[in-house]
Design a protein around this motif. Structure first.
Motif, short mmCIF file in Angstrom:
data_model
loop_
_atom_site.label_atom_id
_atom_site.label_comp_id
_atom_site.label_asym_id
_atom_site.label_seq_id
_atom_site.Cartn_x
_atom_site.Cartn_y
_atom_site.Cartn_z
N SER A 260 18.36 -10.15 -60.43
CA SER A 260 18.74 -10.86 -59.21
C SER A 260 18.66 -12.36 -59.41
CB SER A 260 17.86 -10.42 -58.04
OG SER A 260 18.10 -9.06 -57.72
N SER A 328 15.07 -6.22 -56.70
CA SER A 328 16.11 -5.53 -57.44
C SER A 328 17.00 -4.69 -56.52
CB SER A 328 15.47 -4.63 -58.50
OG SER A 328 16.45 -3.85 -59.15
N PHE A 329 18.27 -4.57 -56.93
CA PHE A 329 19.22 -3.68 -56.24
C PHE A 329 19.25 -2.30 -56.90
CE2 PHE A 329 20.63 -7.80 -54.84
CZ PHE A 329 21.11 -7.59 -53.56
N GLU A 330 18.57 -2.13 -58.03
CA GLU A 330 18.57 -0.83 -58.71
C GLU A 330 17.93 0.20 -57.80
OE1 GLU A 330 18.09 2.47 -60.86
OE2 GLU A 330 16.25 1.38 -60.40
N ALA A 334 14.47 -0.23 -55.74
CA ALA A 334 14.58 -0.56 -54.32
C ALA A 334 13.79 0.42 -53.46
CB ALA A 334 16.03 -0.59 -53.89
N ARG A 338 10.95 -1.07 -50.99
CA ARG A 338 11.66 -1.19 -49.71
C ARG A 338 10.73 -1.52 -48.53
NH1 ARG A 338 11.92 3.43 -46.34
NH2 ARG A 338 10.59 5.10 -47.10
N HIS A 358 17.35 -12.79 -51.93
CA HIS A 358 18.44 -12.02 -52.54
C HIS A 358 17.89 -10.66 -52.97
CE1 HIS A 358 22.10 -10.94 -54.44
NE2 HIS A 358 21.72 -11.17 -55.68
N GLY A 359 18.31 -9.64 -52.27
CA GLY A 359 17.88 -8.27 -52.51
C GLY A 359 18.48 -7.41 -51.41
N PRO A 360 18.36 -6.08 -51.53
CA PRO A 360 18.92 -5.22 -50.48
C PRO A 360 18.48 -5.64 -49.09
CG PRO A 360 18.15 -3.90 -52.34
CD PRO A 360 17.71 -5.31 -52.61
N GLY A 379 22.18 -9.98 -48.92
CA GLY A 379 21.73 -8.61 -49.12
C GLY A 379 22.65 -7.75 -49.93
N GLU A 380 23.61 -8.36 -50.64
CA GLU A 380 24.54 -7.61 -51.47
C GLU A 380 24.65 -8.28 -52.84
OE1 GLU A 380 28.25 -7.53 -49.46
OE2 GLU A 380 27.45 -6.60 -47.63
N GLN A 381 25.09 -7.50 -53.83
CA GLN A 381 25.27 -8.05 -55.19
C GLN A 381 26.62 -8.76 -55.27
OE1 GLN A 381 23.69 -5.29 -58.41
NE2 GLN A 381 23.93 -3.82 -56.72
#
Length: 440
Positions: A260, A328-330, A334, A338, A358-360, A379-381
């Motif tokens: 990220s 991480s978005f993985e 996540a 969370r 920056h993350g979900p 909140g998105e890649q």
């Protein structure tokens, strides 16, 4: 805290002793800061030398009390001497090696634990009112439950992340690991009257999951972190020599956070005239800088700084124009993070600097930034969206000031150690008041 604040006798049971080098250690040290010395003790299973600035009474459990664990961990440490890359870090890794270590660590955690009679006598002599533990492993759950029964007092579990959902969820040891986690949690919950969580969303979910009350207690910030803040002007900030906007990240690069950060760095590369230049400075543990530094080698907008001591964090945060928080978005990572709230977030808000998250978007940490009104969250890649948000922060100093002021005000109400630690002590005292009803 005031003289009227109740202080029960607490026995802390955990893997690591109190300290200022990990997020959990920092959170515990802040929550228990100022506790009377005769009412706080800890049992730990790590060979790490304990800090005595908060707790002075320790019992270090000999690692050989769990002989299988002791031998397996020595084998793992020996095998890891050369380092094994984290999957996706950009270095070659052999999947079977990682999987073998997962099984070995599980076997070590599930192996028999001998609680010495000397420790049982030591705990009974101390006469705790409650057992406080962040749990986190089968071994620590067994130790905490055993000492709770020995002393006839309740456990107060404190969950810092959602490890109950993710620990050994990959079927380690033919699913024996997962079943051991679930059995350990059932026993710990049976010995608990109420629990604590690192965030309000986690507390809400855990009340439904375990059918006992849960209260949110996260890291709190000492009054010194608020000193020097000038409402409307922010704390004194050092201006980078290049005259640009300084983005600063302080924290680990593990758990996929490096990815990220690299995405933010790519977005920073797109910032150009007429906007001021921008740079991301990363302060991370030395082992993380060594392991993941190559990821940023071709990203000139990133400056990899040194590892910093906890006493250096406040001036570093105050010297930034924008603070960065990432997750991480993985999907697997996540799920783990969370419901968590980073130790650094209360410090970020107290510093009075805007936060770029920056993350979900559904992670508790990202929602906390939004709730506090302290920053902008992507909140998105999406590098394009990241670039737009970074451009906003670079070209609008009034926006940066407004976000920083709002976050600072929120932190004074919700993260000040004087109020949070006093409520924490009162909560444990209320649980201790039920100890007479719970003699096992």
């Amino acid at each position: 805290m005031t003289d009227a604040t109740p202080y029960p006798r607490v026995l802390v049971v955990g893997a690591e002793p109190f300290g200022r080098t990990t997020g959990t250690g920092i959170t515990l040290s802040n929550l228990f800061g100022g506790w009377p010395a005769d009412r706080l003790a800890q049992v730990h299973i790590s060979a790490t030398a304990p800090s005595t600035d908060v707790c002075r009474h320790y019992y270090a459990l000999d690692p050989r009390s769990a002989p299988v664990d002791y031998l397996v961990r020595r084998l793992i440490a020996k095998a890891s001497a050369g380092g094994v890359p984290e999957p996706g870090s950009g270095s070659a890794a052999r999947p079977w090696q990682g999987r073998l270590r997962q099984h070995m660590r599980t076997m070590a955690d599930l192996s028999p634990l001998v609680v010495p009679q000397e420790l049982r006598r030591w705990a009974r002599r101390y006469r705790p009112d409650v057992i406080y533990s962040v749990l986190g492993s089968v071994r620590v759950m067994r130790l905490a439950c055993g000492l709770a029964r020995t002393c006839g007092v309740p456990i107060v579990p404190h969950f810092m992340d959602d490890w109950p959902s993710t620990l050994y969820a990959d079927g380690e040891l033919f699913d024996f690991g997962r079943r051991a986690v679930e059995a350990g949690l059932r026993k710990a919950m049976q010995l608990s009257r109420s629990g604590l969580c690192i965030s309000a969303p986690m507390a809400d979910e855990y009340r439904r999951r375990y059918h006992i009350p849960f209260a949110p207690f996260m890291n709190c910030v000492d009054s010194a972190a608020f000193d020097g803040y000038r409402e409307g002007n922010g704390p004194p900030a050092s201006v980078p020599a290049e005259g640009g906007v300084e983005f600063v990240y302080v924290g680990g690069l593990h758990l996929g956070r490096w990815a990220s950060l690299a995405r933010i760095a790519s977005a920073l590369e797109r910032i150009g005239p007429p906007r001021p230049p921008a740079r991301l400075t990363v302060y991370a543990p030395e082992r993380d800088l060594t392991r993941y530094g190559h990821v940023f080698a071709d990203l000139p907008a990133v400056r990899l700084a040194r590892s910093v001591d906890s006493t250096e964090v406040v001036p570093i945060l105050r010297g930034a124009d924008v603070l960065v928080h990432v997750e991480s978005f993985e999907p697997d990572l996540a799920r783990y993070t969370r419901l968590s709230l980073s130790t650094k977030l209360p410090q970020y808000l107290a510093a009075g600097r805007p936060v770029l998250g920056h993350g979900p978007a559904d992670l508790a940490s990202m929602r906390h930034i939004v709730t506090a009104g302290a920053g902008l969250v992507v909140g998105e890649q999406d590098v394009e969206q990241l670039t737009r948000r970074i451009e906003q922060l670079c070209e609008d100093p009034l926006l940066r000031q407004r976000l920083g002021d709002t976050g600072h005000s929120y932190a004074k109400v919700h993260h000040s150690r004087q109020e949070v630690a006093a409520e924490f002590a009162s909560h444990l005292a209320r649980v201790a008041g039920t100890a007479g009803e719970a003699r096992w």
